[in-house]
Design an enzyme around this catalytic site. Structure first.
Site, short mmCIF file in Angstrom:
data_model
loop_
_atom_site.label_atom_id
_atom_site.label_comp_id
_atom_site.label_asym_id
_atom_site.label_seq_id
_atom_site.Cartn_x
_atom_site.Cartn_y
_atom_site.Cartn_z
CE LYS A 76 47.01 40.15 39.33
NZ LYS A 76 46.02 40.46 38.28
CG ASP A 113 41.89 40.48 37.79
OD1 ASP A 113 41.63 41.53 38.41
OD2 ASP A 113 43.03 39.99 37.74
#
Ligand code: ATR
Length: 293
Positions: A76, A113
């Site tokens: 990420k 998220d």
């Protein structure tokens, strides 16, 4: 699940999920459900991509004509550095879980998220705007949730973490957030409307197991009927924490909602179409049930 499998042809648009290890990712199941529900000729496949190869994978999107990319551990941060531009959450978190190819060929990184977590609350009828929140944990998930709750209008957020320095770091993500020592957790919980466990504590723990009571991120005596308690752990769906919350009369929100809603936001970003999260959730529940039979 019902329906015939999607027939893949040379015309099918391929999306990818990259990470390592990636073989347990639920993304292909979630996105397949979204594409099917929307009637799109799309599919998602998982690619095992090692740390250090994230930028090469992003570059390959254009060469291969991939429709979109989901990014998981441990890539990420490196993908956040590799994309051409970032949405505000990805920029603040220096973390990207979604890559979109823009019409001009440039890549845009997003972090869905935290907003996916907020969506899961809203779906449960809980709006965190104006709430006082305790966030337990300060890893990638915790940081995204602090950021998103702050943008949604939470009145105050207190971050506690086993390691204090990470809590202090996470609290910098929102002007309404502060860090508190883990030793203060019961007092902070008492004053909170919403309690969120973003740690892995409780993962894989059966609430009926003899030692289960100890597997909670916050002492259960701190839970009361006025609380909303959310857990990002989704295996099991009813964690020890959520069972204790229910026993205390609190509202509980399980962790599968965040997973589903962050994926729904990814699908929207890639395809321009908003999938039905309920269809995605049903597919994820079926997959988890099959895995843990
Ligand atoms: P994720 O991306 O899922 O958030 P992570 O970045 O590894 O995963 O973060 C894990 C979080 O769970 C951290 O807040 C971690 O605390 P530390 O910063 O002290 O490591 C927390 N965590 C993991 N195991 C824990 C445990 N047994 N007790 C308390 N906290 C734990």
């Amino acid at each position: 699940m019902t329906g015939s499998p999607h027939r893949i042809t040379a015309a099918t648009t391929v999306a990818a999920v990259i990470g390592s290890p990636v073989r347990h990712s639920l993304s292909p199941v979630l996105q397949a459900a979204a594409f099917a529900q929307l009637g799109l000729d799309w599919t998602m496949v998982a690619f095992e991509v090692a740390a250090g190869d994230g930028a090469a994978a992003v570059a390959a999107m254009g060469a291969l004509g991939l429709g979109g990319m989901a990014v998981t551990m441990p890539l990420k941060a490196e993908v956040a550095a590799a994309v051409d531009e970032r949405d505000p959450a990805a920029a603040a978190l220096r973390s990207v879980n979604t890559v979109v190819r823009l019409p001009d060929g440039r890549t845009r990184g997003m972090s869905t998220d935290g907003d996916g977590f907020v969506d899961s609350l809203l779906t449960a009828g809980v709006d965190p705007a104006g709430m006082t929140v305790l966030v337990i944990g300060a890893g990638g998930a915790g940081r995204s949730i602090v950021d998103a709750l702050g943008r949604r209008g939470a009145a105050a957020i207190t971050v506690v973490n086993r390691t204090d320095t990470a809590a202090v770091e996470a609290a910098r993500l929102s002007p309404v957030a502060t860090a508190a020592p883990i030793g203060d957790i019961v007092g902070v919980a008492g004053g909170a409307d919403l309690i969120v466990n973003t740690t892995s504590v409780g993962m894989g723990v059966d609430p009926s197991a003899p030692d289960a009571a100890a597997q909670v991120a916050v002492p259960v005596e701190a839970l009361a009927a006025h609380h909303v308690v959310a857990d990002i752990v989704y295996h099991p769906l009813r964690t020890v924490l959520l069972e204790a919350a229910a026993a205390a009369g609190a509202t509980s929100v399980d962790g599968l909602g965040m997973l589903v809603h962050q994926a729904a936001r990814q699908c929207l970003a890639w395809t321009g179409e908003r999938p039905d999260p309920a269809a995605m959730r049903a597919a994820a529940e079926a997959e988890l049930a099959a895995r843990h039979r």
